[in-house]
Design a protein around this motif. Structure first.
Motif, PDB file in Angstrom:
ATOM      1  N   ILE A 104       0.832  -1.203   0.000  1.00  0.00           N
ATOM      2  CA  ILE A 104       0.000   0.000   0.000  1.00  0.00           C
ATOM      3  C   ILE A 104       0.865   1.251   0.000  1.00  0.00           C
ATOM      4  O   ILE A 104       1.675   1.468   0.915  1.00  0.00           O
ATOM      5  N   VAL A 105       0.706   2.082  -1.008  1.00  0.00           N
ATOM      6  CA  VAL A 105       1.413   3.363  -1.052  1.00  0.00           C
ATOM      7  C   VAL A 105       0.762   4.291  -0.028  1.00  0.00           C
ATOM      8  O   VAL A 105      -0.467   4.471  -0.034  1.00  0.00           O
ATOM      9  N   PRO A 106       1.543   4.863   0.905  1.00  0.00           N
ATOM     10  CA  PRO A 106       0.947   5.716   1.946  1.00  0.00           C
ATOM     11  C   PRO A 106       0.525   7.090   1.410  1.00  0.00           C
ATOM     12  O   PRO A 106       1.075   8.124   1.795  1.00  0.00           O
ATOM     13  N   GLU A 107      -0.470   7.078   0.510  1.00  0.00           N
ATOM     14  CA  GLU A 107      -0.973   8.331  -0.019  1.00  0.00           C
ATOM     15  C   GLU A 107      -2.027   8.893   0.930  1.00  0.00           C
ATOM     16  O   GLU A 107      -2.454   8.229   1.877  1.00  0.00           O
ATOM     17  N   MET A 108      -2.505  10.099   0.675  1.00  0.00           N
ATOM     18  CA  MET A 108      -3.328  10.827   1.642  1.00  0.00           C
ATOM     19  C   MET A 108      -4.618  10.086   2.018  1.00  0.00           C
ATOM     20  O   MET A 108      -5.043  10.116   3.164  1.00  0.00           O
ATOM     21  N   ARG A 109      -5.236   9.390   1.057  1.00  0.00           N
ATOM     22  CA  ARG A 109      -6.529   8.758   1.367  1.00  0.00           C
ATOM     23  C   ARG A 109      -6.387   7.633   2.386  1.00  0.00           C
ATOM     24  O   ARG A 109      -7.344   7.302   3.092  1.00  0.00           O
ATOM     25  N   TRP A 110      -5.179   7.005   2.508  1.00  0.00           N
ATOM     26  CA  TRP A 110      -4.950   5.975   3.521  1.00  0.00           C
ATOM     27  C   TRP A 110      -4.164   6.533   4.709  1.00  0.00           C
ATOM     28  O   TRP A 110      -4.382   6.124   5.850  1.00  0.00           O
ATOM     29  N   ARG A 111      -3.274   7.461   4.435  1.00  0.00           N
ATOM     30  CA  ARG A 111      -2.427   8.024   5.495  1.00  0.00           C
ATOM     31  C   ARG A 111      -3.267   8.867   6.473  1.00  0.00           C
ATOM     32  O   ARG A 111      -3.058   8.817   7.690  1.00  0.00           O
ATOM     33  N   LYS A 125      -0.379  -1.927   8.072  1.00  0.00           N
ATOM     34  CA  LYS A 125       0.769  -2.839   7.929  1.00  0.00           C
ATOM     35  C   LYS A 125       1.348  -2.790   6.510  1.00  0.00           C
ATOM     36  O   LYS A 125       2.563  -2.860   6.317  1.00  0.00           O
ATOM     37  N   GLY A 126       0.454  -2.653   5.523  1.00  0.00           N
ATOM     38  CA  GLY A 126       0.923  -2.555   4.136  1.00  0.00           C
ATOM     39  C   GLY A 126       1.717  -1.283   3.904  1.00  0.00           C
ATOM     40  O   GLY A 126       2.748  -1.286   3.215  1.00  0.00           O
ATOM     41  N   MET A 127       1.223  -0.165   4.509  1.00  0.00           N
ATOM     42  CA  MET A 127       1.947   1.108   4.368  1.00  0.00           C
ATOM     43  C   MET A 127       3.296   1.041   5.070  1.00  0.00           C
ATOM     44  O   MET A 127       4.296   1.574   4.580  1.00  0.00           O
ATOM     45  N   ARG A 128       3.319   0.354   6.256  1.00  0.00           N
ATOM     46  CA  ARG A 128       4.589   0.233   6.965  1.00  0.00           C
ATOM     47  C   ARG A 128       5.611  -0.555   6.127  1.00  0.00           C
ATOM     48  O   ARG A 128       6.782  -0.190   6.041  1.00  0.00           O
ATOM     49  N   LYS A 129       5.148  -1.649   5.502  1.00  0.00           N
ATOM     50  CA  LYS A 129       6.049  -2.453   4.679  1.00  0.00           C
ATOM     51  C   LYS A 129       6.585  -1.622   3.512  1.00  0.00           C
ATOM     52  O   LYS A 129       7.780  -1.686   3.188  1.00  0.00           O
ATOM     53  N   TRP A 130       5.702  -0.803   2.928  1.00  0.00           N
ATOM     54  CA  TRP A 130       6.134   0.067   1.814  1.00  0.00           C
ATOM     55  C   TRP A 130       7.195   1.053   2.294  1.00  0.00           C
ATOM     56  O   TRP A 130       8.207   1.265   1.625  1.00  0.00           O
ATOM     57  N   LEU A 131       6.976   1.637   3.484  1.00  0.00           N
ATOM     58  CA  LEU A 131       7.934   2.606   4.035  1.00  0.00           C
ATOM     59  C   LEU A 131       9.263   1.941   4.370  1.00  0.00           C
ATOM     60  O   LEU A 131      10.336   2.509   4.125  1.00  0.00           O
ATOM     61  N   ASP A 132       9.214   0.725   4.920  1.00  0.00           N
ATOM     62  CA  ASP A 132      10.453  -0.001   5.237  1.00  0.00           C
ATOM     63  C   ASP A 132      11.274  -0.254   3.973  1.00  0.00           C
ATOM     64  O   ASP A 132      12.502  -0.087   3.966  1.00  0.00           O
ATOM     65  N   LEU A 133      10.582  -0.659   2.916  1.00  0.00           N
ATOM     66  CA  LEU A 133      11.284  -0.908   1.653  1.00  0.00           C
ATOM     67  C   LEU A 133      11.858   0.381   1.075  1.00  0.00           C
ATOM     68  O   LEU A 133      12.964   0.392   0.529  1.00  0.00           O
ATOM     69  N   LYS A 134      11.086   1.469   1.223  1.00  0.00           N
ATOM     70  CA  LYS A 134      11.579   2.757   0.713  1.00  0.00           C
ATOM     71  C   LYS A 134      12.837   3.186   1.457  1.00  0.00           C
ATOM     72  O   LYS A 134      13.806   3.669   0.840  1.00  0.00           O
ATOM     73  N   HIS A 135      12.851   3.025   2.781  1.00  0.00           N
ATOM     74  CA  HIS A 135      14.045   3.368   3.556  1.00  0.00           C
ATOM     75  C   HIS A 135      15.233   2.518   3.117  1.00  0.00           C
ATOM     76  O   HIS A 135      16.371   3.011   3.021  1.00  0.00           O
ATOM     77  N   GLU A 136      14.972   1.237   2.838  1.00  0.00           N
ATOM     78  CA  GLU A 136      16.042   0.346   2.383  1.00  0.00           C
ATOM     79  C   GLU A 136      16.578   0.794   1.026  1.00  0.00           C
ATOM     80  O   GLU A 136      17.797   0.814   0.798  1.00  0.00           O
ATOM     81  N   ILE A 137      15.655   1.171   0.136  1.00  0.00           N
ATOM     82  CA  ILE A 137      16.058   1.657  -1.195  1.00  0.00           C
ATOM     83  C   ILE A 137      16.879   2.934  -1.066  1.00  0.00           C
ATOM     84  O   ILE A 137      17.926   3.088  -1.714  1.00  0.00           O
ATOM     85  N   ASP A 138      16.411   3.868  -0.234  1.00  0.00           N
ATOM     86  CA  ASP A 138      17.129   5.142  -0.052  1.00  0.00           C
ATOM     87  C   ASP A 138      18.548   4.900   0.444  1.00  0.00           C
ATOM     88  O   ASP A 138      19.496   5.555  -0.006  1.00  0.00           O
ATOM     89  N   LYS A 139      18.694   3.941   1.374  1.00  0.00           N
ATOM     90  CA  LYS A 139      20.031   3.641   1.893  1.00  0.00           C
ATOM     91  C   LYS A 139      20.914   3.021   0.805  1.00  0.00           C
ATOM     92  O   LYS A 139      22.101   3.369   0.676  1.00  0.00           O
ATOM     93  N   LEU A 140      20.337   2.108   0.014  1.00  0.00           N
ATOM     94  CA  LEU A 140      21.111   1.487  -1.067  1.00  0.00           C
ATOM     95  C   LEU A 140      21.582   2.524  -2.075  1.00  0.00           C
ATOM     96  O   LEU A 140      22.750   2.534  -2.485  1.00  0.00           O
ATOM     97  N   PHE A 141      20.656   3.421  -2.480  1.00  0.00           N
ATOM     98  CA  PHE A 141      21.035   4.467  -3.428  1.00  0.00           C
ATOM     99  C   PHE A 141      22.078   5.410  -2.818  1.00  0.00           C
ATOM    100  O   PHE A 141      23.018   5.845  -3.490  1.00  0.00           O
ATOM    101  N   GLY A 142      21.910   5.738  -1.537  1.00  0.00           N
ATOM    102  CA  GLY A 142      22.870   6.619  -0.862  1.00  0.00           C
ATOM    103  C   GLY A 142      24.252   5.997  -0.784  1.00  0.00           C
ATOM    104  O   GLY A 142      25.261   6.659  -1.065  1.00  0.00           O
ATOM    105  N   ASP A 143      24.299   4.718  -0.413  1.00  0.00           N
ATOM    106  CA  ASP A 143      25.591   4.018  -0.336  1.00  0.00           C
ATOM    107  C   ASP A 143      26.243   3.923  -1.724  1.00  0.00           C
ATOM    108  O   ASP A 143      27.464   4.094  -1.860  1.00  0.00           O
ATOM    109  N   ALA A 144      25.425   3.646  -2.746  1.00  0.00           N
ATOM    110  CA  ALA A 144      25.946   3.558  -4.120  1.00  0.00           C
ATOM    111  C   ALA A 144      26.528   4.895  -4.554  1.00  0.00           C
ATOM    112  O   ALA A 144      27.601   4.959  -5.173  1.00  0.00           O
ATOM    113  N   ARG A 145      25.806   5.973  -4.208  1.00  0.00           N
ATOM    114  CA  ARG A 145      26.283   7.312  -4.578  1.00  0.00           C
ATOM    115  C   ARG A 145      27.611   7.641  -3.909  1.00  0.00           C
ATOM    116  O   ARG A 145      28.521   8.187  -4.526  1.00  0.00           O
TER     117      ARG A 145
END
Length: 673
Positions: free
Chosen positions: A307-314, A341-361
């Motif tokens: 679940i994308v944490p957009e305004m209608r669910w957030r 729970k779906g929004m939390r999983k999406w946020l966890d994955l986003k944080h993981e992606i941000d860290k991967l991109f940051g480390d790569a950079r």
């Protein structure tokens, strides 16, 4: 003007030009069909994309080829679109919101590779795509940023650049030249440049070896750094990718440790191995960075199932609150637990992606900094010098080639990166093209080279006076008209002609004559015309003459690659391209052919009217470019009655008559018949 007026003045001009370029591009894209844009060299039609992996900085590379009805690749048409240009990819309508823009990373005869910042939409991998040349706003942003930084310069430097103080020179020392074939004026230019404590200028008329001289200066500076056992950072820059690649190629040949920032325009090993893109490939940190990015993109695909944490669910909840509620298995504001729970999983994955991109950079930046630090010379366009990659870089000396084709704010990007600089160019040829009339009147079309020359004069300039391109008959008029008779031909080119490279050919006298003016004599057959909806000009009669002359030379064995056809007008170029389709034969505008040369050049002046109006042909720098591209044979086609309203053209026709190089069009038509 003082520094505040200077910054305000050029910032306003750059903004005006930026807005004008965007307006004209959008207007033309709405007014012309894709096919018409392709004829003008500003679009490619019937293209198909294929993924080509990831490039430097995680760019998504897509290779596009043109497909014919048999689904096989065909040669790309002649085009203005080149490496470094921004393009817009669309299915049919360029104005759809999801159409991505990307930068041309590579160009061959059969394909272009486009680098996208983000993963492009799926349609770019289909067929029947349209790719349009677009305005590169980044270059304008970098110029404006540089003007802001001008204020931070030491007062001594600002005064000299603004003309409030004279530049200084050290005593000229004896030097052993790497290139033993440099002539006296080239040697003088090298020594003067090395003695400059602030800046110096090299005035290089056509074919005089500006780039050869620049390369010698750079080699001397590298030697100076080695002798003093310290890191002596040198920047070699120009406004165009072609000019920069020329420097890279020559420096590589003499063994200088050079790194090319940006994408090489020619796909040949000697340049690719010097590009930053190539050099990072074998570095362990870069390989690791690519692995991290690939992992991040895999996770990005998995995110689609949550679940994308957009305004209608957030419903106003912060990321932290969503995470806490999911961990405690609670709900709030009527949001179902499984949504939280779906929004939390999406946020966890986003944080993981941000860290991967940051480390790569971080890994990539570390690799890039090391490569740049180890290089003797960094080569880049002025615009790229202002990029993030070179943001923290500072140089001891900059060599700026083709400097008279750069606007002042563009040159300033490289100038502000260094303590001392030398500029090479020719202010007697075409200046940078400025589309906004008010910006042009405000002197945006005047280069920094020309302004410094006007202020400080010959004290900072050395003119190269021996040319190695043109037969004496071709060089005589421009040498006398534009260079005060000081330009002389080297013995190696003085009398060369087509017979030297085609001794077995059945040439007649007119075929090998180096300089020829064909006069259309105001005939109705050669009247200019303006296409409906166009501001350009074309001349069908001249186009037929051009075609006949080119076909005769080709039939006598002259290679298509040795011939160029040029005209001041876009529509005339488009018309000739339509009628004369010979692979390898270049047909371009005069402006687009500046800095180039060919064995044979045919020029169509186009203008022929009763009111004797010649439009922008009055800018004699355009004439100078036109008549200084040919090495062994120059053919000029025009109506003397129209052209002679400007005295310089009149003198040109008179010289053709005096030297036996003048013919009426009837004789040409008769000869061909």
């Amino acid at each position: 003007m003082n520094e505040n007026e200077y910054i305000r003045h050029f910032t306003e001009l750059v903004e005006m030009e930026r807005e004008e370029q965007m307006r004209l591009h959008e207007e033309e894209m709405r007014r012309l069909s894709g096919r018409e844009r392709e004829e003008k060299g500003r679009a490619f039609m019937r293209m198909k994309g294929k993924s080509h992996g990831l490039g430097l900085g995680g760019k998504h590379l897509v290779r596009f080829r043109k497909q014919n009805k048999n689904r096989s690749s065909e040669t790309l048409p002649d085009s203005e679109i080149g490496v470094g240009d921004l393009v817009l990819v669309s299915k049919a309508n360029p104005w759809d919101e999801d159409n991505p823009t990307g930068t041309i990373a590579e160009k061959t005869s059969y394909s272009i590779t486009v680098a996208f910042d983000e993963a492009p939409p799926g349609f770019v991998f289909r067929k029947d795509l349209r790719i349009d040349l677009f305005v590169n706003d980044i270059t304008f942003q970098r110029m404006i940023e540089t003007l802001k930084n001008f204020k931070r310069l030491p007062k001594r430097r600002k005064d000299k650049l603004l003309g409030n103080a004279a530049p200084d020179f050290e005593e000229i020392r004896e030097t052993e030249f790497f290139n033993a074939e440099l002539n006296n004026s080239q040697q003088e230019a090298v020594l003067r440049s090395l003695a400059a404590r602030d800046f110096s200028l090299i005035h290089g008329p056509p074919g005089t070896g500006k780039t050869v001289t620049c390369v010698e200066i750079i080699a001397q500076l590298v030697k100076h750094g080695c002798e003093h056992e310290r890191s002596y950072k040198i920047l070699a820059a120009a406004d165009s990718n072609v000019a920069v690649d020329n420097l890279v190629e020559r420096l590589d040949k003499i063994g200088v440790n050079v790194v090319r920032i940006g994408h090489p325009a020619r796909v040949i090993p000697s340049l690719r191995k010097r590009s930053l893109d190539y050099l990072v490939q074998e570095e362990p940190e870069y390989i690791k960075a690519q692995e991290l990015r690939e992992k991040a993109y895999e996770i990005k695909e998995r995110m689609k199932s949550f679940i994308v944490p957009e305004m209608r669910w957030r419903r106003g909840l912060s990321d932290e609150t969503i995470t806490k509620l999911a961990r405690e298995d609670r709900t709030i504001r009527g949001i179902p637990k499984h949504k939280i729970k779906g929004m939390r999983k999406w946020l966890d994955l986003k944080h993981e992606i941000d860290k991967l991109f940051g480390d790569a950079r971080e890994l990539e930046e570390k690799t890039v900094k090391r490569i740049i630090h180890k290089a003797d010379v960094i080569c880049a366009t002025n615009s790229t010098v202002g990029s993030e990659i070179l943001k923290s870089a500072k140089f001891d000396f900059a060599v700026i080639d083709e400097a008279t084709q750069s606007t002042e704010p563009s040159s300033l990007i490289s100038v502000l990166k260094t303590k001392r600089f030398v500029m090479a160019g020719d202010h007697k040829q075409l200046p940078p093209t400025i589309l906004n009339k008010d910006a042009a009147r405000g002197k945006l079309s005047k280069s920094l080279f020309e302004r410094l020359l006007e202020i400080h004069g010959d004290r900072i300039r050395v003119m190269l006076d021996v040319q190695y391109r043109m037969n004496d008959a071709v060089a005589e008029f421009p040498g006398k008209e534009f260079y005060d008779g000081k330009l002389k031909a080297d013995e190696s080119v003085k009398k060369h002609n087509l017979m030297d490279i085609h001794p077995e050919s059945k040439f007649v006298n007119e075929d090998v004559k180096p300089f020829l003016f064909i006069d259309t004599g105001g005939s109705e057959t050669f009247k200019e015309r303006t296409r409906r909806g166009s501001t350009s000009k074309e001349n069908a009669g001249e186009a037929r003459l051009v075609e006949g002359i080119a076909e005769r030379l080709l039939s006598l064995g002259v290679k298509p690659e040795d011939i160029a056809i040029i005209s001041p007008y876009d529509d005339q170029v488009a018309l000739i391209r339509k009628e004369l389709r010979v692979e390898g034969l270049e047909i371009k505008t005069v402006d687009g052919f500046q800095g180039r040369e060919k064995e044979v050049v045919i020029v169509s002046f186009v203008r022929c009217n009763k009111s004797r109006e010649i439009g922008f042909l009055r800018d004699l720098r355009r004439l100078n470019v036109s008549i200084t591209r040919a090495k062994r044979k120059l053919v000029l086609i025009g109506d003397s009655r129209t052209l002679e309203c400007e005295g310089c053209y009149k003198r040109l026709v008179e010289q053709a008559k005096e030297r036996g190089g003048y013919k009426g069009y009837k004789r040409v038509v008769g000869d061909e018949g």
